[in-house]
Design a protein around this motif. Structure first.
Motif, PDB file in Angstrom:
ATOM      1  N   ARG A 354      30.742  36.202  50.491  1.00  0.00           N
ATOM      2  CA  ARG A 354      30.304  35.638  49.217  1.00  0.00           C
ATOM      3  C   ARG A 354      29.971  36.739  48.206  1.00  0.00           C
ATOM      4  O   ARG A 354      30.208  36.590  47.005  1.00  0.00           O
ATOM      5  CB  ARG A 354      29.109  34.720  49.438  1.00  0.00           C
ATOM      6  N   THR A 355      29.441  37.846  48.694  1.00  0.00           N
ATOM      7  CA  THR A 355      29.177  38.976  47.803  1.00  0.00           C
ATOM      8  C   THR A 355      30.485  39.565  47.274  1.00  0.00           C
ATOM      9  O   THR A 355      30.590  39.913  46.090  1.00  0.00           O
ATOM     10  CB  THR A 355      28.372  40.063  48.540  1.00  0.00           C
ATOM     11  N   LEU A 356      31.474  39.680  48.143  1.00  0.00           N
ATOM     12  CA  LEU A 356      32.794  40.148  47.699  1.00  0.00           C
ATOM     13  C   LEU A 356      33.386  39.181  46.681  1.00  0.00           C
ATOM     14  O   LEU A 356      33.978  39.605  45.680  1.00  0.00           O
ATOM     15  CB  LEU A 356      33.727  40.294  48.901  1.00  0.00           C
ATOM     16  N   MET A 357      33.224  37.873  46.916  1.00  0.00           N
ATOM     17  CA  MET A 357      33.706  36.876  45.958  1.00  0.00           C
ATOM     18  C   MET A 357      33.061  37.077  44.595  1.00  0.00           C
ATOM     19  O   MET A 357      33.738  37.024  43.557  1.00  0.00           O
ATOM     20  CB  MET A 357      33.412  35.458  46.463  1.00  0.00           C
ATOM     21  N   TYR A 358      31.760  37.330  44.608  1.00  0.00           N
ATOM     22  CA  TYR A 358      31.066  37.547  43.327  1.00  0.00           C
ATOM     23  C   TYR A 358      31.617  38.785  42.615  1.00  0.00           C
ATOM     24  O   TYR A 358      31.829  38.763  41.400  1.00  0.00           O
ATOM     25  CB  TYR A 358      29.568  37.694  43.554  1.00  0.00           C
TER      26      TYR A 358
END
Length: 434
Positions: A354-358
């Motif tokens: 999810r951090t990579l998605m952000y």
């Protein structure tokens, strides 16, 4: 949580004091060891880059920004494209696109194109030179702190590379209409982008902040009752404060107000995302431009423009425009909604993903401005009276609003909120065990 750091290195170590940094994506606090030259340090929790070290970073960056300034002047003084049709010719500079939009009554578009394509990149170059020259000469002026703070904030809004993509799309679209020649300014424009990209990739912002005031060391990790550890969102300085004084505290290095997390992050992001979703409807229904050739023509929406490119056999450009102008805004809104819901549900699943998605959402949103830049270029080039004209439409203003608001939405979201749920659950489990 205090962790070590994962480094990617190719140089020799330097004698620097141990520093303490907090990851701006997940909040994990790291003790940075003495880092060799040409080293990138990444967060052990989420993988985000938290620090880089390059030998003589300030001097190298100064040389690159001086080169960028020279190329930038050439890129904006001479024509970037010249179009010839039926014995008539018209040339355009980078700023002519903004002027053409203003002349057509589209001043919001003109302002956005002028700022993102010319004014902000120039302000960034001049601002960095005003910072790097004094530091190179070992001068310490109080105004350097405020200036560097504002220059860093300009970075997401300098969109020369997106403008270049708009030039390429406009060039391809005009191939069947007229003869188009590339100007010397285009090559200088490309050179400016390459030099600035090189400068940014090799630039260590902590090298500047460290000269203005040292980064916190291991002593800041000493836990004292009634205190909290806060990371500055601007210069990433770590500060230990009395918990009761947090609401009025400011960073001792850069002067920015300190907050544990971005204030009212979820509500502001929800409001901006919903506003962008509403604007996305007129952005796709209303015409973004009208092409008139020899008295004939019709308004084009974003979708119809993509279809025309496909019919003309320009499928690579059609896919590029479809991805940047239609797919990216939709996926960005869907992604932000997913992240917001995951935070509100206190989910602890796939935090790293999810951090990579952000980070992807934060990085790709600006590329949707390609259609806005393309319209400005075409409006400036194809202005030949009854022979051929291209005029912007109201859909372009709505679309520009979508792009700007989604950028603001991603900036207002605090990814550390996702990791807070993990820390809260860990504390709960520890308390239950006790």
């Amino acid at each position: 949580m205090v962790a070590g750091v994962r480094t990617e290195t190719s140089g020799a170590a330097r004698a620097e004091p141990e520093e303490v940094l907090a990851c701006h994506a997940c909040g994990t606090v790291h003790r940075l060891p003495v880092m060799p030259d040409d080293t990138v340090a990444r967060c052990v929790a989420c993988g985000t880059r938290i620090a880089i070290r390059f030998h003589r970073s300030i001097e190298r960056t100064l040389a690159l920004y001086l080169a960028a300034l020279i190329l930038f002047v050439v890129a904006n003084v001479f024509p970037i494209l010249t179009m010839a049709i039926a014995g008539q010719a018209n040339a355009t500079t980078v700023l002519d696109g903004a002027k053409a939009l203003y002349d057509d009554g589209m001043w919001p578009l003109a302002l956005a194109v002028a700022l993102a394509g010319t004014i902000i990149p120039l302000a960034k170059i001049l601002g960095m030179l005003a910072i790097l020259v004094p530091l190179h000469l070992e001068w310490r002026s109080p105004w350097l702190v405020g200036l560097f703070r504002w220059v860093e904030r300009l970075h997401p809004w300098a969109m020369m590379e997106v403008y270049l993509l708009g030039v390429i799309v406009a060039y391809v679209k005009l191939q069947d209409l007229a003869t188009v020649h590339l100007g010397i300014a285009l090559f200088a424009f490309i050179g400016t982008i390459v030099v600035l990209a090189t400068a940014d990739s090799r630039f260590d912002p902590h090298a500047i902040w460290r000269r203005l005031a040292p980064q916190a060391g291991p002593e800041v990790l000493e836990d004292r009752p009634g205190t909290v550890l806060i990371a500055c969102e601007q210069c990433e300085q770590l500060v230990r404060l009395d918990a009761h004084a947090l609401h009025r505290a400011a960073c001792p290095r850069c002067g920015v107000a300190l907050h544990r997390r971005k204030p009212d992050s979820l509500n502001r992001t929800w409001a901006l995302a919903l506003t962008a979703a509403i604007l996305y409807v007129p952005a796709n229904i209303l015409p973004v431009m009208t092409v008139v050739s020899l008295g004939k023509g019709s308004p084009d929406t974003i979708i119809s423009g993509v279809i025309e490119l496909l019919h003309a056999g320009m499928w690579p450009v059609a896919l590029l425009v479809f991805f940047a102008s239609i797919t990216v805004p939709v996926l960005k809104l869907i992604g932000l909604t997913y992240l917001l819901l995951s935070v509100q549900r206190r989910s602890t699943k796939r935090l790293r993903d999810r951090t990579l998605m952000y980070r992807i959402i934060e990085g790709v949103g600006r590329w949707s401005m390609v259609d806005v830049f393309m319209i400005g270029i075409l409006a400036a080039l194809v202005a030949l009276g009854n022979l051929a004209t291209i005029s912007p439409g109201p859909g372009a203003i709505a679309f520009c609003g979508v792009v700007i608001i989604t950028i603001l939405a991603s900036m207002s979201f605090d990814p550390r909120l996702m990791w807070d749920a993990r820390d809260e659950r860990a504390r709960l489990v520890a308390n239950l065990r006790v």
